[in-house]
Design a protein around this motif. Structure first.
Motif, PDB file in Angstrom:
ATOM      1  N   LYS B 270       0.802  -0.885   0.136  1.00 20.42           N
ATOM      2  CA  LYS B 270       0.171   0.477  -0.384  1.00 20.42           C
ATOM      3  C   LYS B 270       1.023   1.354   0.548  1.00 20.42           C
ATOM      4  CE  LYS B 270      -3.549  -2.089   2.909  1.00 20.42           C
ATOM      5  NZ  LYS B 270      -3.908  -2.420   4.272  1.00 20.42           N
ATOM      6  N   ASP B 271       0.586   2.306  -0.944  1.00 23.22           N
ATOM      7  CA  ASP B 271       0.744   3.271  -1.139  1.00 23.22           C
ATOM      8  C   ASP B 271      -0.041   4.701  -0.594  1.00 23.22           C
ATOM      9  OD1 ASP B 271       3.133   2.353  -1.985  1.00 23.22           O
ATOM     10  OD2 ASP B 271       3.840   2.731  -4.083  1.00 23.22           O
ATOM     11  N   TYR B 296       5.282  19.385  -4.430  1.00 21.90           N
ATOM     12  CA  TYR B 296       6.977  18.580  -3.466  1.00 21.90           C
ATOM     13  C   TYR B 296       6.003  17.054  -2.777  1.00 21.90           C
ATOM     14  CZ  TYR B 296       8.281  16.801   1.418  1.00 21.90           C
ATOM     15  OH  TYR B 296       8.804  15.970   2.220  1.00 21.90           O
ATOM     16  N   ASN B 297       6.728  16.041  -2.984  1.00 25.20           N
ATOM     17  CA  ASN B 297       5.978  14.524  -2.820  1.00 25.20           C
ATOM     18  C   ASN B 297       6.329  13.869  -2.033  1.00 25.20           C
ATOM     19  OD1 ASN B 297       4.420  14.387  -5.855  1.00 25.20           O
ATOM     20  ND2 ASN B 297       6.844  14.604  -6.587  1.00 25.20           N
ATOM     21  N   ASN B 298       5.905  13.079  -1.381  1.00 20.66           N
ATOM     22  CA  ASN B 298       5.750  12.353  -0.700  1.00 20.66           C
ATOM     23  C   ASN B 298       5.286  11.130  -0.515  1.00 20.66           C
ATOM     24  OD1 ASN B 298       6.614  11.169   2.372  1.00 20.66           O
ATOM     25  ND2 ASN B 298       6.401  12.617   3.782  1.00 20.66           N
ATOM     26  N   GLN B 299       6.042   9.882  -0.077  1.00 23.11           N
ATOM     27  CA  GLN B 299       4.759   8.899  -0.123  1.00 23.11           C
ATOM     28  C   GLN B 299       5.926   8.097   0.746  1.00 23.11           C
ATOM     29  OE1 GLN B 299       4.073   6.533  -4.453  1.00 23.11           O
ATOM     30  NE2 GLN B 299       5.203   4.726  -3.542  1.00 23.11           N
ATOM     31  N   ASP B 300       4.638   7.438   1.627  1.00 26.53           N
ATOM     32  CA  ASP B 300       4.782   6.460   2.512  1.00 26.53           C
ATOM     33  C   ASP B 300       3.803   4.815   1.665  1.00 26.53           C
ATOM     34  OD1 ASP B 300       5.745   7.632   4.259  1.00 26.53           O
ATOM     35  OD2 ASP B 300       4.054   7.952   4.707  1.00 26.53           O
ATOM     36  N   SER B 301       5.016   4.105   1.942  1.00 22.36           N
ATOM     37  CA  SER B 301       4.559   2.315   1.558  1.00 22.36           C
ATOM     38  C   SER B 301       4.840   1.620   3.150  1.00 22.36           C
ATOM     39  CB  SER B 301       5.609   2.239   0.428  1.00 22.36           C
ATOM     40  OG  SER B 301       5.199   1.227  -0.029  1.00 22.36           O
ATOM     41  N   SER B 302       3.861   0.361   2.448  1.00 21.42           N
ATOM     42  CA  SER B 302       4.343  -0.717   3.460  1.00 21.42           C
ATOM     43  C   SER B 302       3.833  -1.775   2.412  1.00 21.42           C
ATOM     44  CB  SER B 302       3.754  -0.118   4.500  1.00 21.42           C
ATOM     45  OG  SER B 302       2.156   0.312   4.692  1.00 21.42           O
ATOM     46  N   ASP B 308      12.396  -6.209   2.183  1.00 19.72           N
ATOM     47  CA  ASP B 308      14.293  -6.655   2.319  1.00 19.72           C
ATOM     48  C   ASP B 308      15.153  -6.214   1.371  1.00 19.72           C
ATOM     49  OD1 ASP B 308      13.439  -7.920   4.797  1.00 19.72           O
ATOM     50  OD2 ASP B 308      13.669  -9.663   3.864  1.00 19.72           O
ATOM     51  N   LEU B 309      14.837  -5.652   0.072  1.00 16.23           N
ATOM     52  CA  LEU B 309      15.718  -4.768  -0.472  1.00 16.23           C
ATOM     53  C   LEU B 309      14.873  -3.322  -0.556  1.00 16.23           C
ATOM     54  CD1 LEU B 309      14.615  -7.621  -3.362  1.00 16.23           C
ATOM     55  CD2 LEU B 309      16.457  -7.795  -1.906  1.00 16.23           C
ATOM     56  N   GLY B 310      14.251  -3.473   0.159  1.00 16.01           N
ATOM     57  CA  GLY B 310      14.445  -1.738   0.270  1.00 16.01           C
ATOM     58  C   GLY B 310      13.323  -1.128   0.426  1.00 16.01           C
ATOM     59  N   ASN B 311      12.637   0.160   0.598  1.00 23.96           N
ATOM     60  CA  ASN B 311      10.983   0.207   0.748  1.00 23.96           C
ATOM     61  C   ASN B 311      10.903   1.925  -0.794  1.00 23.96           C
ATOM     62  OD1 ASN B 311      11.385   3.193   1.584  1.00 23.96           O
ATOM     63  ND2 ASN B 311      12.343   2.159   3.316  1.00 23.96           N
ATOM     64  N   TYR B 312       9.884   1.412  -0.267  1.00 28.45           N
ATOM     65  CA  TYR B 312       9.386   2.427  -1.673  1.00 28.45           C
ATOM     66  C   TYR B 312       8.777   3.339  -1.028  1.00 28.45           C
ATOM     67  CZ  TYR B 312       8.878  -1.543  -4.450  1.00 28.45           C
ATOM     68  OH  TYR B 312       9.269  -2.761  -5.156  1.00 28.45           O
ATOM     69  N   ASP B 313       9.247   4.296   0.287  1.00 29.30           N
ATOM     70  CA  ASP B 313       9.279   5.441   0.817  1.00 29.30           C
ATOM     71  C   ASP B 313      10.181   6.265  -0.480  1.00 29.30           C
ATOM     72  OD1 ASP B 313       7.433   4.484   2.527  1.00 29.30           O
ATOM     73  OD2 ASP B 313       8.505   4.135   4.316  1.00 29.30           O
TER      74      ASP B 313
END
Lengths: 250, 329
Positions: B270-271, B296-302, B308-313
């Motif tokens: 979910k982003d 300005y963009n700000n994304q929170d991803s979960s 483990d390879l990195g997040n999408y924030d």
């Protein structure tokens, strides 16, 4: 016996006052600015003239006359309304018939109606719903300017025409016929019309007017550098051209 | 596309009512039906009561003749060129500024209105259109990301006249890298949206839009698992203001976009993307507009199975200058 008589009297009284409340007036003034006079043709002298204020009642047959920079809004019992422009003289002969001697009026007919409009010379009948302005012209006819409408306009000699929002029609002569029709810039008209903008409340048909404006905007191909003026005769409609060279004339 | 439709709507329904009158901006009076009449200067009739008088405002209002198309067909051709700074073109997590670069976008777009249909209390207008955008990065290390994007769409726009409008549409998007000429990404995006426009005062209008859609995608299969890992459902809420400052129009906006992925390793991801933007438009003439914009963009991803390879924030900001050419037929 006495109680029954009292009940009967009470019932009659209630019905009487209900009837008075609902049908005791034909038209009621809901907004007034400046001086609007009411002329009662059945009286003479000073008694024949009274001044209208908000909540004044007008009965059919009385003549409405507005002074310079004066205007009013009037409501019918069926929620139709009309606005009287400045320096205008009009007479509601009955619920469906208005005579406009001079000036301009706006009709707002959210409910399907039949309305006959006559000027010094010409006449036409509208059937349907809509919001439109009628402006008298020097030649004794009038301009019929629909802001939005679904209906038919009929003249004795000109037949029937479907009314289209933003398409002004000239009504000329007696027996009346249709003059030329012009698509006019609704956006400019809405911005510059005091019959629309100089009143405290929006018209109940504003939504339809905006839809009409939207349709016109989609179909718009171009605007002429000109403004339509008065119809001084049946063959002469004033067109005032403007542009960079003529801006000083406007 | 969105900007043009928005401006058409805003002009037609709301904002245009309070815009400045600019006579003579479309076409000169050349039609025979106009010239058939004798023109009289207003000075020759100074005492008239019932015409438009010597000023634009009158009881009836100014009656300016216009020319309408017989059909509801309309066409809009646009070209936009903009150069802007992007602080984080790779949308990497971490600090705001990473691999910052200048970006040059050139977009050709066209929109065709194919009729106007009055249905009850609404007016429905179908549109088809498309656009082509080339994107070039000024940083050499990012030249591999230079790309061409193609978009095509079908849209049914319903206008209800009371400030409300709705859209039902289908978009097709395609992105190809220019160096390798390979398709990087493609999606089809059916969506519906509901919009409400209103006035705050004579110079300021606002619009809120709720949009719901789904994206059926095809992208590079990096892990050999699926090329549909970017399939997702989207819900967005946007609120924008338009402030008329005379020659300049200022448009701040805020968009909250929720994306829920459903395929393969992204199942459950979910982003939440927040976008805050400010744009200033200056019309050089009827068809040329110069604009400044910043966002300005700000994304929170979960929820990603690849956490483990990195997040999408990520966070990023863009700012730049653009020139737009608009033509309407």
């Amino acid at each position: 016996m006495i109680i029954s008589s009292i009940k009967l009297i009470l019932i009659i009284a209630v019905h009487f006052w209900t009837a008075i409340f609902l049908y005791g007036f034909d038209i009621m003034c809901t907004y007034q600015k400046g001086t609007i006079e009411l002329i009662n043709g059945n009286l003479t002298g000073e008694d024949a003239i009274s001044t209208i204020s908000e909540h004044s009642e007008v009965t059919y047959g009385q003549i409405l006359a507005s002074g310079p920079n004066s205007r009013g809004e009037f409501m019918f019992t069926n929620e139709n309304l009309f606005r009287l422009g400045t320096s205008s003289v009009a007479n509601w002969k009955n619920r469906n018939e208005l005579w406009l001697h001079s000036g301009s009026v706006l009709f707002c007919l959210p409910n399907r109606s039949e309305l006959s409009v006559s000027s010094q010379i010409s006449s036409a009948s509208f059937t349907g719903t809509g919001t439109f302005i009628v402006e008298s012209t020097q030649n004794g006819g009038f301009k019929f300017i629909p802001l939005e409408a679904k209906g038919i306009l009929t003249t004795p000699k000109g037949g029937r025409k479907e009314v289209v929002g933003g398409r002004m029609i000239l009504v000329l002569g007696a027996p009346s016929y249709f003059g030329d029709a012009y698509d006019i810039d609704l956006l400019l008209l809405l911005k510059s019309s005091r019959l629309l903008n100089a009143y405290p409340k929006h018209l109940p048909t504003m939504r339809n007017i905006l839809l009409s404006l939207y349709v016109q905007d989609i179909k718009l191909k171009g605007k002429y550098d000109a403004l339509i003026g008065d119809a001084t005769s049946d063959n002469n409609l004033q067109i005032w051209k403007f542009g960079e060279k003529n801006n000083n004339k406007l | 596309m969105k900007n043009l439709l928005t401006s058409v709507l805003a002009c037609s329904l709301t904002a245009g009512l309070f815009a400045q009158v600019s006579p003579g901006n479309r076409q000169n009076a050349t039609d025979a039906s106009i010239n058939n009449f004798k023109a009289e200067a207003p000075k020759s009739n100074p005492g008239k009561k019932s015409s438009t008088g010597n000023s634009i405002a009158s009881d009836t209002g100014a009656q300016r003749p216009i020319l309408l198309k017989k059909s509801g067909f309309s066409a809009y051709i646009n070209y936009d060129s903009k150069f802007y700074y992007n602080s984080n073109p790779l949308a990497s997590s971490g600090s705001l500024k990473q691999q910052a670069t200048g970006v040059w976008d050139n977009t050709f777009s066209s929109i065709f209105g194919i009729g106007v249909f009055e249905l009850g209390n609404s007016v429905v207008t179908p549109f088809v259109g498309g656009s082509w955008t080339s994107t070039d990065h000024s940083e050499k290390v990012l030249e591999g990301l230079n790309r061409n994007s193609t978009n095509a769409f079908l849209l049914f726009l319903s206008n209800y006249g009371n400030g409300w409008s709705s859209k039902v549409g289908l978009n097709y998007s395609n992105v190809r890298y220019t160096e390798t000429d390979t398709e990087e990404y493609m999606d089809t995006n059916p969506y519906v949206s509901l919009r409400y426009s209103h006035f705050i005062n004579d110079k300021t209008s606002g619009a809120a839009e709720l949009s719901i859609g789904t994206r059926n995608s095809k992208s590079d299969d990096l892990f050999g698992i699926s090329d549909k890992v970017l399939d997702r459902n989207e819900v967005s809420l946007n609120y924008s203001l338009s402030y008329d400052m005379g020659e300049i129009t200022l448009s701040p906006s805020y968009t909250l976009l929720y994306k829920k992925y459903s395929e393969s390793v992204n199942d459950g991801r979910k982003d939440f993307l927040s976008n805050l933007a400010l744009r200033a438009d200056y019309n050089l003439n009827d068809s040329l507009v110069l604009y400044l914009n910043a966002s300005y963009n700000n994304q929170d991803s979960s929820g990603s199975q690849l956490a483990d390879l990195g997040n999408y924030d990520y966070k990023s900001w863009n700012g730049g200058l653009g020139l737009g050419l608009r033509a309407r037929f």
